[in-house]
Design a protein around this motif. Structure first.
Motif, PDB file in Angstrom:
ATOM      1  N   TYR A 117      -3.821   2.039  -7.687  1.00  0.00           N
ATOM      2  CA  TYR A 117      -4.089   1.844  -6.126  1.00  0.00           C
ATOM      3  C   TYR A 117      -5.204   0.869  -5.919  1.00  0.00           C
ATOM      4  N   THR A 155       2.725   1.731  -3.130  1.00  0.00           N
ATOM      5  CA  THR A 155       1.994   2.124  -4.595  1.00  0.00           C
ATOM      6  C   THR A 155       1.871   3.596  -4.266  1.00  0.00           C
ATOM      7  N   VAL A 156       1.486   4.069  -3.050  1.00  0.00           N
ATOM      8  CA  VAL A 156       0.984   5.517  -3.191  1.00  0.00           C
ATOM      9  C   VAL A 156       2.408   6.365  -3.332  1.00  0.00           C
ATOM     10  N   THR A 159      -4.177   6.062 -11.866  1.00  0.00           N
ATOM     11  CA  THR A 159      -3.905   5.885 -10.486  1.00  0.00           C
ATOM     12  C   THR A 159      -4.799   5.078  -9.769  1.00  0.00           C
ATOM     13  N   ARG A 188      -6.841   3.133   4.415  1.00  0.00           N
ATOM     14  CA  ARG A 188      -6.018   1.883   4.043  1.00  0.00           C
ATOM     15  C   ARG A 188      -6.651   0.655   5.055  1.00  0.00           C
ATOM     16  N   VAL A 236       6.023  13.651  -5.166  1.00  0.00           N
ATOM     17  CA  VAL A 236       7.091  13.498  -4.255  1.00  0.00           C
ATOM     18  C   VAL A 236       8.433  13.762  -4.699  1.00  0.00           C
ATOM     19  N   VAL A 296       7.043  12.699   3.942  1.00  0.00           N
ATOM     20  CA  VAL A 296       6.729  11.371   3.651  1.00  0.00           C
ATOM     21  C   VAL A 296       7.031  10.251   4.446  1.00  0.00           C
ATOM     22  N   ARG A 302       3.473   6.200  -7.017  1.00  0.00           N
ATOM     23  CA  ARG A 302       2.554   6.859  -7.650  1.00  0.00           C
ATOM     24  C   ARG A 302       3.047   8.468  -7.788  1.00  0.00           C
ATOM     25  N   GLN A 312       0.778  -1.463  -0.125  1.00  0.00           N
ATOM     26  CA  GLN A 312       0.003   0.037   0.125  1.00  0.00           C
ATOM     27  C   GLN A 312       1.054   1.375   0.130  1.00  0.00           C
ATOM     28  N   MET A 335      -0.340   3.670  13.464  1.00  0.00           N
ATOM     29  CA  MET A 335      -1.716   3.918  13.745  1.00  0.00           C
ATOM     30  C   MET A 335      -2.403   2.573  13.200  1.00  0.00           C
ATOM     31  N   ASN A 336      -2.122   2.160  12.072  1.00  0.00           N
ATOM     32  CA  ASN A 336      -2.592   0.868  11.632  1.00  0.00           C
ATOM     33  C   ASN A 336      -2.304  -0.134  12.184  1.00  0.00           C
ATOM     34  N   VAL A 382       1.481   6.394   9.891  1.00  0.00           N
ATOM     35  CA  VAL A 382       0.228   5.740   9.261  1.00  0.00           C
ATOM     36  C   VAL A 382       0.556   4.221   9.746  1.00  0.00           C
ATOM     37  N   ASP A 398      -5.863   8.942  -1.582  1.00  0.00           N
ATOM     38  CA  ASP A 398      -4.857   8.551  -0.521  1.00  0.00           C
ATOM     39  C   ASP A 398      -3.627   9.064  -1.179  1.00  0.00           C
ATOM     40  N   ARG A 399      -2.837  10.159  -0.824  1.00  0.00           N
ATOM     41  CA  ARG A 399      -1.874  10.895  -1.497  1.00  0.00           C
ATOM     42  C   ARG A 399      -0.591  10.748  -0.539  1.00  0.00           C
ATOM     43  N   ALA A 400       0.572  10.631  -1.271  1.00  0.00           N
ATOM     44  CA  ALA A 400       1.881  10.753  -0.608  1.00  0.00           C
ATOM     45  C   ALA A 400       1.916  12.071   0.387  1.00  0.00           C
ATOM     46  N   LEU A 401       1.514  13.203   0.063  1.00  0.00           N
ATOM     47  CA  LEU A 401       1.623  14.274   0.908  1.00  0.00           C
ATOM     48  C   LEU A 401       0.319  14.690   1.626  1.00  0.00           C
ATOM     49  N   GLY A 402      -0.684  13.746   1.719  1.00  0.00           N
ATOM     50  CA  GLY A 402      -2.091  13.894   2.328  1.00  0.00           C
ATOM     51  C   GLY A 402      -1.906  13.768   3.637  1.00  0.00           C
ATOM     52  N   SER A 403      -2.776  14.026   4.564  1.00  0.00           N
ATOM     53  CA  SER A 403      -2.829  13.668   5.910  1.00  0.00           C
ATOM     54  C   SER A 403      -2.746  12.287   6.357  1.00  0.00           C
ATOM     55  N   SER A 404      -1.862  12.234   7.395  1.00  0.00           N
ATOM     56  CA  SER A 404      -1.914  10.548   7.849  1.00  0.00           C
ATOM     57  C   SER A 404      -3.219  10.065   8.386  1.00  0.00           C
ATOM     58  N   TRP A 405      -4.253  10.788   8.848  1.00  0.00           N
ATOM     59  CA  TRP A 405      -5.451  10.353   9.340  1.00  0.00           C
ATOM     60  C   TRP A 405      -5.898   9.592   8.225  1.00  0.00           C
ATOM     61  N   VAL A 449      -5.540   0.276  -2.254  1.00  0.00           N
ATOM     62  CA  VAL A 449      -5.394   1.781  -1.794  1.00  0.00           C
ATOM     63  C   VAL A 449      -6.558   2.534  -2.546  1.00  0.00           C
ATOM     64  N   SER A 466      -5.047   8.769   5.278  1.00  0.00           N
ATOM     65  CA  SER A 466      -4.295   7.668   4.793  1.00  0.00           C
ATOM     66  C   SER A 466      -4.807   6.171   5.670  1.00  0.00           C
ATOM     67  N   VAL A 467      -4.680   6.476   7.123  1.00  0.00           N
ATOM     68  CA  VAL A 467      -5.157   5.529   7.911  1.00  0.00           C
ATOM     69  C   VAL A 467      -6.664   5.072   7.812  1.00  0.00           C
ATOM     70  N   LYS A 504       5.440  10.648   7.738  1.00  0.00           N
ATOM     71  CA  LYS A 504       3.885  10.333   7.722  1.00  0.00           C
ATOM     72  C   LYS A 504       3.654   8.923   7.565  1.00  0.00           C
TER      73      LYS A 504
END
Lengths: 463, 463
Positions: free
Chosen positions: B265, A338-339, B261, B287, A349, A357, A342, A335, A367-368, A364, B274-281, B270, B283-284, A360
């Motif tokens: 994904y 892949t993110v 994408t 995923r 990135v 990243v 991409r 997972q 938390m997961n 993640v 869900d983005r590499a630079l997005g928020s962790s929460w 995925v 992504s959690v 982050k």
């Protein structure tokens, strides 16, 4: 063409081919658009498609060349190799030079030289020039048939020139403005020609700040630029800012398709020219190396389990949970990878954002990992606790697996980010190599965590 | 813009933002291309990007709207929600109607209605109309700002009309020819206008066999058509062949990127935003469901192993090899599935070719299975035979695993083809759902094979 009409046409052509009525089949095909011909040839059994194409070459060389341009490269190369040399060089001369170059570059080397010798000099010179650029660069995919004029030319003169030479410029969307030594000065869109009075010199209406690429720009970067700036074509200049060619949006669409396929395939361990309708033997050859690498990775995991065999012998229930250990870490790693891959592909990135990243993704993972770890601990505790009549035993078993999951998912997040980013920095395709590395490392580390923790616990309590 | 220049600009803007010099930051941005503004805003920390964007909206509404068009939808929606209603509706009015529709459709429902009420009637009517089409169809992504004229209009009149209304048609590459009730009759490229004498009526130079789509055509199909026929724009007609709008090639590039994408994904479990630079929460949340499903699948495998616990208790070396059992089948299944899903996406695999592909993939599985099976049998025989001092035992162990590999890879090939094709037939996204189904089924069946064969052998010989 509609799918139904295409199927009807496919039926007719293959019926004619089976009856040996090749020139009728070819005649039927010439009435279609080149891309539809390409599709029909692609769906016919290999042998039929070869003889029908031969008939088409003799029946309508132009149409055959256009259809050839629309096929996948591997397909057109294999069709070319079934023709005699003469037909091949006649066909290649009909193709736009970028398409001819692509095909020639894929032919066996001896055949290639022979063909270039047989082609008209002006044509083979261009192809040879384009072949001089590296694979997958702007230089290789550009066409040298651009429309460029001097800055003092007026709108009326430009329109005249375009009308006079319209045959040459099938895809002229922009007029490039150059000086006497072909240095790039600016660009004028064809719409601007329509919208300005006929006596205006190009100098007055051109845009000077041209978005351009150089001959060695990677084709993926070219595609990104065309897509980002909504261009119909991007000019390609050499190191002295001399105009060398253009890459048009239709070629960019092909590049994007090709690169997307490459990325999707690479993450699954499949090579780019492996096709659903291709030959079985080709697919076997393409996929086997990756399966062998996977086998190697799995055997490393076996070696770890084997090393800890005393642990699983003293409590067989440790072994029963191995399927969870063998899959969760690698799934989470896939997972993340892949993110990130991409993100690299889309240009999101880069070097500046790596740290952000990595942090982050590790977060993640944490938390997961905590949620998955807690869930699996609970499930195993209840399931095996009930089954074996000791909740305490179930809880210990679940606890080992739960803690392993937390550690494993953090490692998966960190490796899934770092490996592709590092590979990219060393100019290795991040999609291609990441998948194997990341999954293997994550699995190996996860097995060590799991059996290590179990062994440690065993030395203190009897499980 | 070059990456270095973009980075310099990013530094300046973020320095100004940190010092609270918002209007200076906004002023700097207005000098850039919209797409570069979008990129810089995307790289700034969330809070900074929000306040800089607010400043930009007040400083240069036009530029702000253009930048908004260039962002990823999730990003622009989150920026919009930080503005006050008034600014949002002013911004939306500046956007081309297809972009405005996309944004409005992603806003929370109550906010959406309020905004549509606040917009000028003519603008909100168009947006409302486009919102009436289903998500991811041609109707939803088309722009109604096309350039269409009557068949009796002459070339000179057409050019006049284009000049008069040039502001409206930013992306007019083709002129569509319609009758008095707006039925589609033909198409004329702008180049044709330049190349024909001014008194020629459009009827004479138009191409009547127009490649077109209908409002309910899937956006992936629209992209495929534009790419296949090398179009700059494709007209969208309603069920009565009345022209409703056009989809331009720049939107198609976005669709292709987005769909690639999504496919990449989906195969890795995925979700699309869900983005590499997005928020962790984020992504959690995205995923975790897939990881939970994986966990479920792994626990099914655990249940199988547990069912056969007597087998692995009587010979612990059966358990040691489980990592191979748990990974090879699913890896082979992923390879097949990826090729098939991509083949469906590119339109190569359809109903007619299903049987051919299933047979081919099962055959590939058989061949790879025989090679992998023989290799693993040999490796295990030598490794464990030597280690445990009995080649005969090593060979039996290797044999069980080898036979399992053959069966497993054939199943992987068949399932990897059938599941995506069937899902496609039931109109479920083949990429999204395949991965989970195929991998789980293949793993479960592989474990049954492995432990079943081992148990059978055990009842005859002592392992």
């Amino acid at each position: 063409m509609q799918a139904q009409r295409l199927n009807l046409m496919l039926d007719s052509v293959s019926r004619l081919a089976r009856r040996g009525a090749m020139s009728n089949a070819a005649n039927l095909l010439t009435k279609l658009r080149p891309v539809d011909i390409a599709q029909i040839l692609g769906q016919l059994p290999n042998h039929d498609s070869e003889i029908v194409f031969q008939a088409l070459v003799h029946h309508d060389l132009d149409k055959a060349a256009e259809a050839l341009s629309e096929m996948e490269t591997s397909r057109s190369v294999s069709l070319l190799t079934t023709l005699n040399r003469d037909d091949v060089s006649r066909l290649l001369q009909e193709l736009p030079s970028d398409d001819a170059t692509l095909l020639v570059s894929e032919l066996p080397e001896d055949l290639r030289d022979e063909l270039l010798d047989a082609m008209k000099l002006e044509h083979s010179t261009v192809v040879n020039e384009l072949l001089g650029f590296a694979d997958e660069t702007a230089g290789r995919i550009m066409t040298p048939d651009y429309f460029a004029l001097d800055e003092d030319v007026t709108v009326a003169e430009a329109i005249n020139e375009l009308q006079r030479r319209s045959e040459e410029f099938e895809m002229a969307f922009y007029l490039y403005v150059v000086d006497s030594r072909n240095h790039m000065l600016g660009v004028v869109s064809l719409r601007q020609l329509l919208l300005n009075s006929s006596s205006t010199p190009l100098r007055k209406i051109m845009i000077g700040d041209v978005i351009k690429v150089t001959t060695d720009t990677d084709q993926e970067e070219v595609a990104r630029i065309v897509a980002t700036y909504n261009l119909l074509a991007v000019p390609v200049v050499d190191e002295e800012n001399k105009l060398a060619g253009i890459v048009t949006v239709d070629d960019v669409l092909d590049v994007m398709r090709e690169e997307a396929t490459e990325d999707i395939y690479a993450l699954a361990g499949v090579e780019a020219d492996d096709r659903a309708l291709g030959s079985s033997w080709n697919s076997v050859r393409r996929r086997l190396p990756w399966l062998m690498l996977s086998l190697g990775a799995a055997l490393i995991a076996v070696a770890i389990v084997q090393y800890y065999v005393a642990t699983i012998e003293s409590s067989i229930w440790i072994a029963v949970l191995i399927p969870v250990v063998a899959t969760m870490g690698s799934n989470a790693a896939t997972q993340t990878m892949t993110v990130v891959v991409r993100g690299i592909g889309l240009g999101e990135v880069g070097q500046e954002t790596t740290r952000r990243v990595v942090i982050k993704e590790a977060l993640v993972g944490l938390m997961n990992g905590l949620i998955i770890g807690a869930s699996v601990c609970l499930i195993v505790a209840v399931w095996f606790g009930t089954k074996l009549g000791s909740m305490w035993f179930g809880f210990k078993l679940g606890g080992i697996l739960g803690v392993t999951m937390v550690l494993s998912l953090v490692v998966a997040g960190a490796l899934g980010t770092l490996v592709p980013v590092l590979l990219k920095r060393f100019r290795v395709d991040p999609a291609l190599a990441s998948s194997m590395f990341v999954v293997t490392f994550t699995d190996v580390i996860t097995f060590f965590f799991y059996l290590g923790i179990a062994t440690l616990l065993l030395s203190h309590f009897k499980l």
